[in-house]
Design a protein around this motif. Sequence first.
Motif, PDB file in Angstrom:
ATOM      1  N   ALA A  65       0.843  -1.197   0.000  1.00  0.00           N
ATOM      2  CA  ALA A  65       0.000   0.000   0.000  1.00  0.00           C
ATOM      3  C   ALA A  65       0.877   1.246   0.000  1.00  0.00           C
ATOM      4  N   LEU A  66       0.521   2.189  -0.836  1.00  0.00           N
ATOM      5  CA  LEU A  66       1.291   3.429  -0.949  1.00  0.00           C
ATOM      6  C   LEU A  66       1.430   4.119   0.396  1.00  0.00           C
ATOM      7  N   ALA A  67       0.390   4.065   1.199  1.00  0.00           N
ATOM      8  CA  ALA A  67       0.396   4.741   2.494  1.00  0.00           C
ATOM      9  C   ALA A  67       1.409   4.150   3.464  1.00  0.00           C
ATOM     10  N   ASP A  68       1.897   2.935   3.200  1.00  0.00           N
ATOM     11  CA  ASP A  68       2.844   2.272   4.098  1.00  0.00           C
ATOM     12  C   ASP A  68       4.297   2.536   3.712  1.00  0.00           C
ATOM     13  N   LEU A  69       4.531   3.358   2.708  1.00  0.00           N
ATOM     14  CA  LEU A  69       5.877   3.605   2.213  1.00  0.00           C
ATOM     15  C   LEU A  69       6.252   5.072   2.381  1.00  0.00           C
ATOM     16  N   ARG A  70       7.549   5.325   2.511  1.00  0.00           N
ATOM     17  CA  ARG A  70       8.045   6.693   2.475  1.00  0.00           C
ATOM     18  C   ARG A  70       8.388   7.028   1.029  1.00  0.00           C
ATOM     19  N   LEU A  71       7.895   8.166   0.557  1.00  0.00           N
ATOM     20  CA  LEU A  71       8.126   8.595  -0.814  1.00  0.00           C
ATOM     21  C   LEU A  71       9.384   9.447  -0.886  1.00  0.00           C
ATOM     22  N   LEU A  72      10.315   9.064  -1.749  1.00  0.00           N
ATOM     23  CA  LEU A  72      11.499   9.867  -2.019  1.00  0.00           C
ATOM     24  C   LEU A  72      11.311  10.606  -3.339  1.00  0.00           C
ATOM     25  N   ALA A  73      12.245  11.495  -3.672  1.00  0.00           N
ATOM     26  CA  ALA A  73      12.227  12.049  -5.024  1.00  0.00           C
ATOM     27  C   ALA A  73      12.295  10.867  -5.998  1.00  0.00           C
ATOM     28  N   PRO A  74      11.475  10.863  -7.048  1.00  0.00           N
ATOM     29  CA  PRO A  74      11.421   9.679  -7.922  1.00  0.00           C
ATOM     30  C   PRO A  74      12.741   9.350  -8.597  1.00  0.00           C
ATOM     31  N   PHE A  75      13.562  10.361  -8.872  1.00  0.00           N
ATOM     32  CA  PHE A  75      14.885  10.141  -9.437  1.00  0.00           C
ATOM     33  C   PHE A  75      15.736  11.372  -9.156  1.00  0.00           C
ATOM     34  N   ARG A  76      17.040  11.225  -9.331  1.00  0.00           N
ATOM     35  CA  ARG A  76      17.976  12.335  -9.189  1.00  0.00           C
ATOM     36  C   ARG A  76      18.393  12.780 -10.583  1.00  0.00           C
ATOM     37  N   PRO A  77      18.015  13.963 -11.010  1.00  0.00           N
ATOM     38  CA  PRO A  77      18.339  14.392 -12.369  1.00  0.00           C
ATOM     39  C   PRO A  77      19.835  14.561 -12.569  1.00  0.00           C
ATOM     40  N   THR A  78      20.281  14.248 -13.788  1.00  0.00           N
ATOM     41  CA  THR A  78      21.689  14.475 -14.127  1.00  0.00           C
ATOM     42  C   THR A  78      21.932  15.953 -14.414  1.00  0.00           C
ATOM     43  N   MET A 207      22.669  30.746  -5.204  1.00  0.00           N
ATOM     44  CA  MET A 207      22.381  31.042  -3.804  1.00  0.00           C
ATOM     45  C   MET A 207      20.882  31.142  -3.552  1.00  0.00           C
ATOM     46  N   SER A 208      20.149  31.697  -4.485  1.00  0.00           N
ATOM     47  CA  SER A 208      18.729  31.953  -4.231  1.00  0.00           C
ATOM     48  C   SER A 208      17.837  30.750  -4.493  1.00  0.00           C
ATOM     49  N   LYS A 209      18.293  29.781  -5.323  1.00  0.00           N
ATOM     50  CA  LYS A 209      17.388  28.719  -5.740  1.00  0.00           C
ATOM     51  C   LYS A 209      17.929  27.298  -5.589  1.00  0.00           C
ATOM     52  N   SER A 210      19.225  27.131  -5.356  1.00  0.00           N
ATOM     53  CA  SER A 210      19.797  25.785  -5.405  1.00  0.00           C
ATOM     54  C   SER A 210      20.364  25.307  -4.080  1.00  0.00           C
ATOM     55  N   ARG A 211      19.850  25.818  -2.977  1.00  0.00           N
ATOM     56  CA  ARG A 211      20.315  25.336  -1.679  1.00  0.00           C
ATOM     57  C   ARG A 211      19.700  23.956  -1.389  1.00  0.00           C
ATOM     58  N   PRO A 212      20.339  23.159  -0.557  1.00  0.00           N
ATOM     59  CA  PRO A 212      19.792  21.833  -0.240  1.00  0.00           C
ATOM     60  C   PRO A 212      18.350  21.913   0.259  1.00  0.00           C
ATOM     61  N   THR A 213      17.513  21.038  -0.255  1.00  0.00           N
ATOM     62  CA  THR A 213      16.071  20.890   0.034  1.00  0.00           C
ATOM     63  C   THR A 213      15.213  21.924  -0.683  1.00  0.00           C
ATOM     64  N   PHE A 214      15.798  22.809  -1.483  1.00  0.00           N
ATOM     65  CA  PHE A 214      15.019  23.861  -2.136  1.00  0.00           C
ATOM     66  C   PHE A 214      14.264  23.366  -3.372  1.00  0.00           C
ATOM     67  N   PHE A 215      14.322  22.072  -3.650  1.00  0.00           N
ATOM     68  CA  PHE A 215      13.663  21.609  -4.861  1.00  0.00           C
ATOM     69  C   PHE A 215      12.871  20.326  -4.605  1.00  0.00           C
ATOM     70  N   PRO A 216      11.753  20.400  -3.850  1.00  0.00           N
ATOM     71  CA  PRO A 216      10.914  19.211  -3.689  1.00  0.00           C
ATOM     72  C   PRO A 216      10.449  18.683  -5.044  1.00  0.00           C
ATOM     73  N   THR A 217      10.637  17.392  -5.258  1.00  0.00           N
ATOM     74  CA  THR A 217      10.343  16.774  -6.552  1.00  0.00           C
ATOM     75  C   THR A 217       9.536  15.498  -6.339  1.00  0.00           C
ATOM     76  N   GLY A 218       8.579  15.264  -7.223  1.00  0.00           N
ATOM     77  CA  GLY A 218       7.762  14.052  -7.125  1.00  0.00           C
ATOM     78  C   GLY A 218       6.363  14.381  -6.641  1.00  0.00           C
ATOM     79  N   PRO A 219       5.614  13.363  -6.281  1.00  0.00           N
ATOM     80  CA  PRO A 219       6.058  12.042  -5.837  1.00  0.00           C
ATOM     81  C   PRO A 219       6.415  11.034  -6.935  1.00  0.00           C
ATOM     82  N   TYR A 220       5.931  11.247  -8.159  1.00  0.00           N
ATOM     83  CA  TYR A 220       6.114  10.226  -9.186  1.00  0.00           C
ATOM     84  C   TYR A 220       6.628  10.828 -10.488  1.00  0.00           C
TER      85      TYR A 220
END
Length: 321
Positions: A65-78, A207-220
């Motif tokens: 079940a989807l609800a039983d899983l933790r969702l990560l970013a679907p992929f890491r872009p190159t 500095m304004s847009k690429s700090r860690p966690t500044f780009f939530p991606t997904g869920p799918y």
Amino acid sequence: MWFALGTFTADGTTFPGLVVDDAVVDLRPHLGDGVTVEGLLQDWDATLAVLHDLAEEAGDLPSTALADLRLLAPFRPTQLLCAGANYFRHVRQIVASTLRNGGDERSEDDLQAEADRIAHARAASGTPFLFPGLPSAVTGPEDDVVLWGPGVQHDWELELGVVIGRPAHRIAPGEAVDVLAGYVIGNDISTRDVMARPDLPMTDFIMSKSRPTFFPTGPYLVPRECVPDPRQLRLRLSVNGQVMQDDTVDDIIYGIEELVSYASHAAVLRPGDLLLTGSPAGNAGHHGNRWLVPGDVIAAEITGLGRQRNRCVAPRAERAT
């Protein structure tokens, strides 16, 4: 039929999964223990055929079940590319609020007329505006967003992302759709008061847009075959339950085909690259400079692509004090 591809965690193990309805089929038994979404994108045509077959059999396959899983970013872009100032109503709002905040004393009607003129000049120029982002900024659709300093004017930008599934270089707009693997949700968190560099006549997008966690991606990652008309997709973002952005892709200035073609003339696009297509109207400047602060919860969704829910937090050192 609708299906999607994602990356999930259960019991400390990360794996790629096929999403059908509210269930996730672990792809490792079917494609090998070392399989990743990044790897599947490298031969997208073959991957898509397998996913179609598995999706048709999903009801008979072991799933979680989807609800039983933790969702990560679907992929890491190159590579990560972003389109700026690419929605008509968004450009109008940015221009009007910038003029107003800068002390322009013209009437509201005159400010709106100037904003409208500039928005249409963007389309008439025939040239999209793209800038790079750092893939290290990517985080999951339910992860915390850390509001790093310097700067306090943290803003949201819900965007439709297109995922590259075939190599592309200097292609025409008519060829662009054929190189797409699919679509994904992106939120381009931006700190407005560090964009302009006082020491240089430049814009600081790192500095304004690429700090860690500044780009939530997904869920799918949703295959393009499952999205018949991306211009009809609705983007909706709220902060603490208050709707801030609510518009359709149809307000876009330069469409997906034009953006992908333009990007392919600036760079060699490869499978696993991600291109953000711009954000619709409704940023913080339009809402009385209502910037994000720790404790805020951002909820974002795009038709058929899933939902995000990200809590804003202070950096750890500040939380400790």
